[in-house]
Scaffold this active site. Structure first.
Site: not given
Length: 372
Positions: A257, A308
Site C-alpha cells: 500500500h 483488499d
C-alpha cells in the site's frame, strides 16, 4: 514549479476526519483496531459525520433514521430493471442509480448545512438498497424491503439474500464496513472533494467518487484478488503462479500500500474473519491459499497484504458475487465520502492545482497552405 507524479507526498488539505500516522489508521482520533472490534457501522458513520461517538439515545435515533430511509423509490427499481444486466458492470449500475436518486430528492440543490446532513443520511441509507436491488434483479428476483428493526449490516445481508443472516455473517459485514469507511485522502475521496469544492451538489460529489472507486487500482482490487485465487484453484499451485507473476513483472493485487510502510493495519481483522468464515463453509482452501501467498510475497518482496487481500475471501465465503465486491466497498466508503463532502462545504475553497508543462515551447504558427 515541479510536479509530483500521482501527487504522492503532497498535502492537499486539512481534515479532522481520519488520519494515517506511523502506519496507524484512526477515525477522529480513535484507533481502527478499537473501532473494528467494538463498534457498529452506524456508530462509525455517526463519528465521521459528527466528530464524536454517539451516546445510546443518539445512536438509537440514528439507526432508526437510516433504516427508515433505506427503501428505494419505485422509479429507481424500474430503472434498475431497465438495464441490460448481461453487459452492465454493477459499479456502472450503482453509479448511475445513485446519481438518479438526486432527481427524486426535492432538496438536492438546497445547500444549507442541515439539508446536506439530511441528504447524506438518505444517500447512506439508500446506497445499500441500490446494491442489493441490483444484485437481486439480475438474478430474476424482486428487491427485498429492509426491516426497520435491523441494523445496517444485517439489513444489507437480508436485502441481498432475502433471509435472516447468521450472526457471524453480520459480524463479518459490519467489520468490513467499519474498516473500509474512510481512509484519509484516497483517490475517490479526493475526487468527491474536488467536485463539491465547485459548490456542486452532494449527489454529484458521491457519483464522481463512485466513478473513481470503480477503477481496479482503487476499489476494484479485491475483485481482482478473488479472480487470482480462482485462477490458482488449489493451494499447491499458489507459489508457481506467483513466481510466474514475478517473472512477467505483473502487479499482484491486494499486496502492499502506498501510504503504509509496515503493513495495512486493517488487514489482520479481515484475515481473522476469512479464517472463521472459511471454516463455516468448509472451504478453508481460500484462506490457506491467501496466507501462503501473503507469506511468500512478504518474504520475497517485503510486501504485506492490504485490506483488499483478505476482504476477497471474506466476501466469497459469504456467497457474494465477485463483481459485487466493489459495490459493497461503495456502501462502506460512502460514509467517508459524505463526511469529507460535509467538511469541504463547511470550509470551502475551490480546488485548482497547477500542472508542470512539459510539452513543446515557442512554436511558430504555420498557415494551412504551408503545412506538410
Amino acid at each position: 514549479m515541479t510536479s509530483t507524479k500521482g501527487l504522492e507526498g503532497v498535502v492537499a488539505t486539512q481534515s479532522s476526519i481520519s488520519s494515517i500516522i506511523d502506519d496507524q489508521l484512526t477515525y477522529v482520533g480513535y484507533k481502527i483496531d478499537d473501532l473494528a472490534e467494538n463498534s457498529s457501522f452506524e456508530e462509525v458513520v455517526y463519528l465521521l459525520w459528527n466528530q464524536k461517538l454517539p451516546n445510546k439515545s443518539e445512536l438509537d435515533t440514528f439507526k432508526a433514521e437510516l433504516a427508515a430511509n433505506m427503501e428505494l423509490p419505485g422509479a429507481i427499481i424500474d430503472h434498475l430493471r431497465s438495464y441490460d444486466l448481461s453487459t452492465v458492470h454493477p459499479m456502472a449500475g450503482v453509479r448511475t442509480a445513485v446519481s438518479l436518486l438526486g432527481l427524486y430528492d426535492d432538496q438536492a440543490d438546497v445547500m444549507e448545512e442541515q439539508a446536506n446532513k439530511q441528504k447524506a443520511l438518505r444517500i447512506q441509507a439508500k446506497v445499500s438498497a441500490v446494491v442489493t436491488a441490483f444484485a437481486r434483479i439480475r438474478q430474476g428476483k424482486d428487491p427485498v424491503k429492509p426491516k426497520k428493526d435491523y441494523g445496517y449490516a444485517k439489513n444489507f445481508l437480508y436485502m441481498l439474500n432475502g433471509e435472516d443472516p447468521k450472526d457471524i455473517e453480520v459480524e463479518a459485514i459490519n467489520k468490513a464496513l467499519v474498516l473500509h469507511a474512510d481512509h484519509e485522502l484516497n483517490a475517490s475521496t479526493f475526487t468527491a472533494r474536488v467536485c463539491v469544492a465547485t459548490l456542486s451538489d452532494i449527489y454529484s460529489g458521491v457519483t464522481a467518487a463512485i466513478g473513481a472507486l470503480k477503477g481496479p487500482l482503487h476499489g476494484g482490487a479485491n475483485e481482482r484478488v478473488m479472480e487470482m485465487l480462482t485462477d490458482i484453484g488449489e493451494i499447491e499451485n499458489a507459489i508457481p503462479y506467483i513466481d510466474e507473476k514475478f517473472k512477467n513483472k505483473e502487479k499482484i493485487m491486494g499486496m502492499g500500500h502506498r501510504v503504509y510502510e509496515n503493513g495495512d493495519p486493517r488487514a489482520k481483522h479481515l484475515r481473522r474473519m476469512s479464517k472463521e468464515l472459511s471454516k463455516v463453509i468448509r472451504e478453508d482452501k481460500w484462506y490457506n491459499m491467501s496466507v501462503k501467498i501473503e507469506d511468500y510475497i512478504k518474504e520475497q518482496k517485503g510486501l504485506p497484504a492490504n485490506v483488499d487481500f483478505y476482504s476477497a475471501s471474506v466476501y466469497h465465503s459469504l456467497g457474494i458475487d465477485h463483481d459485487l465486491f466493489t459495490p459493497l466497498f461503495t456502501v462502506s466508503r460512502m460514509s467517508g465520502w459524505l463526511a469529507h463532502i460535509l467538511e469541504q462545504y463547511n470550509n470551502n475553497r475551490l480546488i485548482r492545482p497547477r500542472a508542470e508543462y512539459v510539452g513543446p515551447k515557442t512554436q511558430k504558427y504555420i498557415k494551412m497552405e504551408d503545412r506538410k
